[in-house]
Design an enzyme around this catalytic site. Structure first.
Site, PDB file in Angstrom:
ATOM      1  N   TYR A  50     -47.292 -63.963 -67.504  1.00 32.31           N
ATOM      2  CA  TYR A  50     -46.870 -62.569 -67.295  1.00 32.31           C
ATOM      3  C   TYR A  50     -47.741 -61.911 -66.236  1.00 32.31           C
ATOM      4  CZ  TYR A  50     -45.289 -57.845 -68.013  1.00 32.31           C
ATOM      5  OH  TYR A  50     -44.753 -56.606 -67.804  1.00 32.31           O
ATOM      6  N   PHE A 103     -29.893 -47.238 -42.498  1.00 34.42           N
ATOM      7  CA  PHE A 103     -29.350 -48.364 -43.245  1.00 34.42           C
ATOM      8  C   PHE A 103     -28.940 -47.829 -44.619  1.00 34.42           C
ATOM      9  CE2 PHE A 103     -29.301 -51.961 -46.106  1.00 34.42           C
ATOM     10  CZ  PHE A 103     -28.302 -52.686 -45.480  1.00 34.42           C
ATOM     11  N   THR A 104     -27.850 -48.367 -45.150  1.00 41.30           N
ATOM     12  CA  THR A 104     -27.225 -47.801 -46.361  1.00 41.30           C
ATOM     13  C   THR A 104     -28.220 -47.554 -47.508  1.00 41.30           C
ATOM     14  OG1 THR A 104     -26.625 -50.058 -46.970  1.00 41.30           O
ATOM     15  CG2 THR A 104     -24.931 -48.743 -45.855  1.00 41.30           C
ATOM     16  N   ASP A 164     -39.170 -51.493 -41.646  1.00 41.80           N
ATOM     17  CA  ASP A 164     -38.272 -52.331 -42.445  1.00 41.80           C
ATOM     18  C   ASP A 164     -38.327 -53.705 -41.786  1.00 41.80           C
ATOM     19  OD1 ASP A 164     -36.213 -53.746 -43.565  1.00 41.80           O
ATOM     20  OD2 ASP A 164     -34.825 -52.061 -43.632  1.00 41.80           O
ATOM     21  N   LYS A 218     -33.388 -62.175 -46.600  1.00 47.13           N
ATOM     22  CA  LYS A 218     -32.883 -62.434 -45.242  1.00 47.13           C
ATOM     23  C   LYS A 218     -33.834 -63.413 -44.529  1.00 47.13           C
ATOM     24  CE  LYS A 218     -30.555 -58.507 -46.274  1.00 47.13           C
ATOM     25  NZ  LYS A 218     -30.728 -57.792 -47.548  1.00 47.13           N
ATOM     26  N   ARG A 222     -18.528 -52.456 -41.610  1.00 45.67           N
ATOM     27  CA  ARG A 222     -19.676 -51.612 -41.283  1.00 45.67           C
ATOM     28  C   ARG A 222     -19.134 -50.477 -40.421  1.00 45.67           C
ATOM     29  NH1 ARG A 222     -22.676 -51.794 -45.188  1.00 45.67           N
ATOM     30  NH2 ARG A 222     -24.372 -53.264 -45.359  1.00 45.67           N
ATOM     31  N   PHE A 237     -19.060 -48.597 -50.258  1.00 48.22           N
ATOM     32  CA  PHE A 237     -18.483 -49.794 -49.643  1.00 48.22           C
ATOM     33  C   PHE A 237     -18.496 -51.001 -50.573  1.00 48.22           C
ATOM     34  CE2 PHE A 237     -22.527 -51.912 -48.782  1.00 48.22           C
ATOM     35  CZ  PHE A 237     -23.410 -50.847 -48.802  1.00 48.22           C
TER      36      PHE A 237
HETATM   37  C1  LIG Z   1     -32.126 -53.784 -42.874  1.00 50.57           C
HETATM   38  C2  LIG Z   1     -32.048 -53.870 -44.374  1.00 50.57           C
HETATM   39  N1  LIG Z   1     -32.933 -53.165 -45.104  1.00 50.57           N
HETATM   40  C3  LIG Z   1     -32.903 -53.210 -46.451  1.00 50.57           C
HETATM   41  C4  LIG Z   1     -31.965 -53.950 -47.136  1.00 50.57           C
HETATM   42  C5  LIG Z   1     -31.926 -53.906 -48.638  1.00 50.57           C
HETATM   43  O1  LIG Z   1     -32.336 -55.109 -49.191  1.00 50.57           O
HETATM   44  P1  LIG Z   1     -31.749 -55.741 -50.543  1.00 50.57           P
HETATM   45  O2  LIG Z   1     -30.304 -56.049 -50.321  1.00 50.57           O
HETATM   46  O3  LIG Z   1     -32.585 -56.963 -50.762  1.00 50.57           O
HETATM   47  O4  LIG Z   1     -31.923 -54.755 -51.632  1.00 50.57           O
HETATM   48  C6  LIG Z   1     -31.043 -54.702 -46.400  1.00 50.57           C
HETATM   49  C7  LIG Z   1     -30.013 -55.501 -47.112  1.00 50.57           C
HETATM   50  O5  LIG Z   1     -28.926 -55.712 -46.703  1.00 50.57           O
HETATM   51  C8  LIG Z   1     -31.089 -54.655 -44.983  1.00 50.57           C
HETATM   52  O6  LIG Z   1     -30.219 -55.345 -44.226  1.00 50.57           O
END
Ligand SMILES: Cc1ncc(COP(=O)(O)O)c(C=O)c1O
Length: 472
Positions: free
Chosen positions: A85, A137-138, A228, A271, A395, A462
């Site tokens: 743990y 970013f979303t 990021d 990624k 997108r 989306f």
């Molecule tokens: C540029 C970017 N930042 C953050 C994220 C969020 O990461 P996660 O999907 O692992 O939560 C993504 C995921 O698509 C991304 O492409």
């Protein structure tokens, strides 16, 4: 009549071919279901490719997130999971890998990228704050908004034009940023949110010169700069290829230098890092480390696992090392470029220059007769699935969501379909099949009229929105 002489992939485009720096040891069968089955499947999914069952998909280009093939070394690492743990040895291996390759002092592990976005947003953003960044970013923007902040886009204008050939379309416009700082005051800006590469702009990179200048500007106003780093290794490849003085430097050295101009980073390890799950937040400032280490035990898990199993942290530590190898990156981005070269030569409108992780089809240009509130990109993704079982994602206006202040759709300039290439998963033959499918859909473009939204979730619509075809 003489037959044309067959040409290799490289010869077709006047260059030498690349090949993958690995051979295949295990395969996973895939199949294309018939047209009637595809029609049933996409209707049942409400014309949203996120709602398709993966079994009904032939070539899955929905995302490069968590879809990589792991190496034999990573799978061997999975057997070395220390599932204690607290204080798992795999955590210390991961911590050392991040310190070594990214150069940050402190590490907080998380289950994936948005876990890290949640921690940094909750730790640093106060009600009424403003967070400037190089295109939204979303999930990043949503966490900033949920913490009480407002995201302001300060990317260069070229990023919004799919035909502009600027080599670093992810760059921050320093003039726009300085205007924001002067308008709202530095005290209202907890940090600048910099992404390398920029997903929503088409996987476009940020130059080393831009991050250096950004660091200077941030220092002048006493503002922090967080990265990021989700696709930072891919960003480094573009710096190596395009920026003066970097041709002889390794991807690893470029990543380390770039990160040295920032105060920390969040990461979706799903990624660049070649794993199916995982993420982290890393930083140099102790106050953020303290705050995030405290929040991680509330939302993710203990500060030495953050929602990951020990075996996942081991695979991730090994993945970091593999991701930053030049030969890996040459073939990874080489495959994306190859698909882009084919589509470009056939005159199909895509975002240029081709980015690191995906080809982005320009749905506005492909369906000029479909208005944006009839969701051209959503429509195009559904058509591609219908044609050949290939799954892509929207997108555009659906991903952009609604403005929290007015409740109206946000209408982004870019209305795109993303063909995202998973790492180490598909072959060149798969890319040929994808290119032919895109061409077939493009040739039928005038027979399509768009979609209407029949179900709209409140957050990140989306993922789960449902649609129905519009009749002419
Ligand atoms: C540029 C970017 N930042 C953050 C994220 C969020 O990461 P996660 O999907 O692992 O939560 C993504 C995921 O698509 C991304 O492409």
């Amino acid at each position: 009549m003489t037959q044309p002489v067959p040409m290799t992939m490289g010869q077709q485009f006047g260059r030498r071919s690349w090949a993958e720096p690995w051979k295949i040891k295990m395969v996973e069968p895939i199949k294309m279901i018939d047209r009637a089955g595809r029609e049933r499947a996409i209707a049942a999914a409400g014309y949203n490719t996120f709602l398709l069952r993966s079994e009904d998909v032939y070539i899955d280009l929905l995302t490069d997130s968590g879809t990589s093939a792991m190496s034999d070394r990573q799978w061997a690492g999975m057997m070395l999971g220390d599932e204690a743990y607290a204080g798992s040895r795999n955590f210390y291996h991961l911590e050392a890998a991040v310190q070594n390759y990214y150069g940050y002092k402190y590490l907080v592990p998380t289950h994936q990228g948005r876990g890290a976005e949640h921690l940094i947003s909750r730790s640093l953003i106060k009600e009424g704050d403003v967070i400037p960044g190089n295109m939204y970013f979303t999930t990043t923007r949503l966490h900033q908004e949920l913490a009480g902040g407002r995201f302001v886009d300060v990317i260069i204008d070229e990023a919004h034009d799919p035909t502009n050939m600027h080599p670093f379309k992810g760059n921050v416009d320093l003039g726009k940023l300085e205007d924001v700082i002067q308008r709202v005051g530095a005290a209202k800006i907890p940090y600048v949110s910099l992404a390398g590469t920029v997903n929503m702009a088409g996987g476009q990179p940020v130059s080393m010169a831009n991050v250096q200048a950004l660091r200077e500007l941030c220092d002048r106003y006493g503002i922090r700069l967080y990265l990021d780093a989700t696709r930072m290794a891919e960003n480094a490849w573009f710096i190596q290829q395009r920026e003066e003085g970097y041709a002889g430097k390794s991807i690893a050295a470029i990543v380390k230098e770039f990160c040295s101009y920032t105060d920390g980073a969040w990461m979706s390890a799903k990624k660049d890092h070649l794993v199916n799950i995982g993420g982290w937040l890393a930083m140099n400032h102790e106050d953020l480390f303290e705050a995030a280490s405290n929040l991680v035990v509330v939302y993710e898990g203990l500060h030495t696992y953050g929602g990951m199993a020990g075996r996942d942290m081991e695979a991730l530590a090994i993945g970091i090392e593999e991701a930053l190898q030049d030969d890996h990156m040459n073939s990874r981005i080489g495959q994306v470029l190859y698909l882009g070269e084919l589509l470009t030569d056939w005159g199909i409108p895509i975002v240029h220059p081709v980015g690191g992780h995906a080809i982005f089809l320009d749905a506005k240009a492909i369906y000029p007769h479909v208005p944006q509130d009839r969701f051209p990109a959503q429509t195009l993704a559904a058509q591609l699935y219908l044609d050949s079982g290939i799954r892509a994602m929207e997108r555009g206006v659906v991903s952009a969501g609604r403005d929290p202040a007015t409740g109206d759709h946000r209408y982004p300039k870019l209305e795109l379909v993303r063909l995202t290439i998973p790492r180490r998963v598909y072959t060149q033959a798969h890319m040929d099949v994808v290119a032919e499918a895109v061409k077939a859909v493009y040739d039928e473009r005038n027979r399509v009229h768009g979609l209407e939204m029949v179900h709209e979730p409140k957050y990140l619509r989306f993922f789960q929105a449902r649609f129905a075809p519009v009749q002419p």
